[in-house]
Scaffold this active site. Structure first.
Site, PDB file in Angstrom:
ATOM      1  N   SER A  32       0.822  -1.216   0.000  1.00 35.44           N
ATOM      2  CA  SER A  32       0.000   0.000   0.000  1.00 35.44           C
ATOM      3  C   SER A  32       0.849   1.257   0.000  1.00 35.44           C
ATOM      4  O   SER A  32       1.692   1.451   0.878  1.00 35.44           O
ATOM      5  CB  SER A  32      -0.914   0.021   1.235  1.00 35.44           C
ATOM      6  N   HIS A  63      -3.204   0.760  -4.808  1.00 36.19           N
ATOM      7  CA  HIS A  63      -2.619  -0.342  -5.575  1.00 36.19           C
ATOM      8  C   HIS A  63      -2.985  -0.159  -7.053  1.00 36.19           C
ATOM      9  O   HIS A  63      -4.161  -0.136  -7.409  1.00 36.19           O
ATOM     10  CB  HIS A  63      -3.157  -1.691  -5.080  1.00 36.19           C
ATOM     11  N   HIS A  85      -5.048  -9.729  -1.233  1.00 33.12           N
ATOM     12  CA  HIS A  85      -5.173 -10.017   0.192  1.00 33.12           C
ATOM     13  C   HIS A  85      -6.290 -11.029   0.440  1.00 33.12           C
ATOM     14  O   HIS A  85      -7.294 -11.043  -0.267  1.00 33.12           O
ATOM     15  CB  HIS A  85      -5.500  -8.736   0.981  1.00 33.12           C
ATOM     16  N   TYR A  87      -8.327 -10.861   2.833  1.00 34.54           N
ATOM     17  CA  TYR A  87      -9.548 -10.145   3.248  1.00 34.54           C
ATOM     18  C   TYR A  87     -10.383  -9.642   2.077  1.00 34.54           C
ATOM     19  O   TYR A  87     -11.537  -9.259   2.247  1.00 34.54           O
ATOM     20  CB  TYR A  87      -9.222  -8.994   4.207  1.00 34.54           C
ATOM     21  N   GLU A  88      -9.793  -9.628   0.869  1.00 32.02           N
ATOM     22  CA  GLU A  88     -10.564  -9.218  -0.304  1.00 32.02           C
ATOM     23  C   GLU A  88     -11.512 -10.321  -0.772  1.00 32.02           C
ATOM     24  O   GLU A  88     -12.333 -10.093  -1.660  1.00 32.02           O
ATOM     25  CB  GLU A  88      -9.617  -8.843  -1.446  1.00 32.02           C
ATOM     26  N   ALA A 115       3.029  -1.947   4.070  1.00 31.22           N
ATOM     27  CA  ALA A 115       2.756  -0.911   5.064  1.00 31.22           C
ATOM     28  C   ALA A 115       2.328  -1.636   6.335  1.00 31.22           C
ATOM     29  O   ALA A 115       1.505  -2.551   6.277  1.00 31.22           O
ATOM     30  CB  ALA A 115       1.646   0.005   4.574  1.00 31.22           C
ATOM     31  N   MET A 213      -1.548  -7.026   7.211  1.00 30.68           N
ATOM     32  CA  MET A 213      -2.574  -7.933   6.681  1.00 30.68           C
ATOM     33  C   MET A 213      -2.123  -8.623   5.389  1.00 30.68           C
ATOM     34  O   MET A 213      -2.956  -9.055   4.601  1.00 30.68           O
ATOM     35  CB  MET A 213      -3.861  -7.152   6.412  1.00 30.68           C
ATOM     36  N   SER A 214      -0.804  -8.706   5.184  1.00 25.65           N
ATOM     37  CA  SER A 214      -0.294  -9.295   3.949  1.00 25.65           C
ATOM     38  C   SER A 214       0.990 -10.044   4.234  1.00 25.65           C
ATOM     39  O   SER A 214       1.264 -10.426   5.367  1.00 25.65           O
ATOM     40  CB  SER A 214      -0.036  -8.185   2.912  1.00 25.65           C
ATOM     41  N   ASN A 237       2.020   3.749  10.821  1.00 20.26           N
ATOM     42  CA  ASN A 237       1.265   4.236  11.987  1.00 20.26           C
ATOM     43  C   ASN A 237       1.679   3.411  13.189  1.00 20.26           C
ATOM     44  O   ASN A 237       2.320   2.364  13.051  1.00 20.26           O
ATOM     45  CB  ASN A 237      -0.248   4.108  11.745  1.00 20.26           C
ATOM     46  N   HIS A 248      -6.884   4.108   6.791  1.00 22.00           N
ATOM     47  CA  HIS A 248      -6.059   3.810   5.621  1.00 22.00           C
ATOM     48  C   HIS A 248      -5.460   5.076   5.000  1.00 22.00           C
ATOM     49  O   HIS A 248      -4.366   5.039   4.426  1.00 22.00           O
ATOM     50  CB  HIS A 248      -6.889   3.049   4.577  1.00 22.00           C
TER      51      HIS A 248
END
Length: 273
Positions: A32, A63, A85, A87-88, A115, A213-214, A237, A248
């Site tokens: 990201s 992306h 991902h 989650y997609e 990220a 998350m990746s 962050n 995000h």
């Protein structure tokens, strides 16, 4: 008739080669806000994901959704501007499909970027962290299911999933750049929710320094395929409970701020390996 994974890989590989893709040394997976590095590739050939057989399509803001082939840091690279991902809604086979294709194209090493949220209390927003190891806290594994021994072993050793010799080179490059490169363990959750403050406290106790998350599924498949891996996180962050809220937009803003340093590090590492 249902195609096997190997048949899908072959079809995607043949398509990519037909676009004028030649010899490749390194695969780059750009997370990201970090995809701009793909714009630095010289003599570039871009291939949109939606044209490649069996490739998923990236749905995340920040992306670009394409492969970029060419020269970067004096190496022939194939860069993913945007990743997929779990989650997609994609299966882990789909999430990691590009790694399989990279292996089939002859790539020997992968640089994985992301990220991430900083868990280590000594980390600051905007710093870069070399990943030395990871914790798979997704509850799933991309190697579950039948194993094709032509792709890799049934039981994959993850002792040095992040190549130790490459880590020494990255350290040396960062030192020459006078860059305060952090090092640590990345813990992978599924998302798409950010973690709770309690989950972050637990992750810290478990030894994690950054969270995202990746990356974890991709690195597992890279290890299975015998690829050497370099991992770099941009600490965009501080994790839940360490700052007021998470969003995000902040992730993208931070990567935008540090992209110059990030791009320089990756290019210098490619020149040094």
């Amino acid at each position: 008739m249902t195609l096997t994974l190997q048949e899908k890989i072959t079809e995607a590989t043949d398509f990519i080669k037909a676009q004028g893709i030649g010899e490749i040394e390194f695969g780059l997976i750009l997370g990201s806000g970090l995809g701009e590095l793909g714009d630095e590739v010289e003599d570039a050939i871009a291939i949109k994901y939606d044209g490649i057989p069996y490739f998923p399509v990236s749905t995340v803001e920040g992306h670009a959704g394409q492969l970029v082939y060419g020269t970067l840091g004096e190496k022939k690279v194939l860069a993913m501007q945007g990743r997929f991902h779990y989650y997609e809604g994609y299966s882990l086979e789909e999430v990691t499909f590009p790694i399989r294709v990279m292996k089939a194209l002859g790539i020997h090493s992968v640089i994985v970027t992301n990220a991430a949220g900083g868990i280590n209390t000594s980390f600051s927003q905007g710093e870069l962290m070399m990943i030395t190891d990871h914790i798979n806290y997704t509850g799933v594994n991309p190697l579950i299911g039948p194993n094709d021994s032509t792709m890799g072993p049934r039981f994959t050793d993850m002792s040095q999933a992040y190549d130790v010799a490459y880590q020494a080179i990255v350290r040396d490059v960062a030192k020459k750049m006078d860059l305060d490169l952090k090092e640590g363990v990345y813990i992978g959750y599924t998302g798409p929710t950010y973690e709770t403050p309690a989950e972050i406290r637990m992750s810290r106790v478990m030894g994690a320094d950054a969270v995202g998350m990746s990356t974890v599924p991709e690195v597992i498949v890279a290890a299975h395929a015998g690829l050497r891996v370099i991992g770099v996180s941009c600490i965009t962050n501080l994790a839940a409970g360490m700052q007021a809220t998470l969003n995000h937009a902040e992730v993208v803003e931070t990567t935008e701020r540090v992209k110059g340093t990030f791009k320089a590090l990756i290019k210098n590492v490619l020149q040094a390996v």
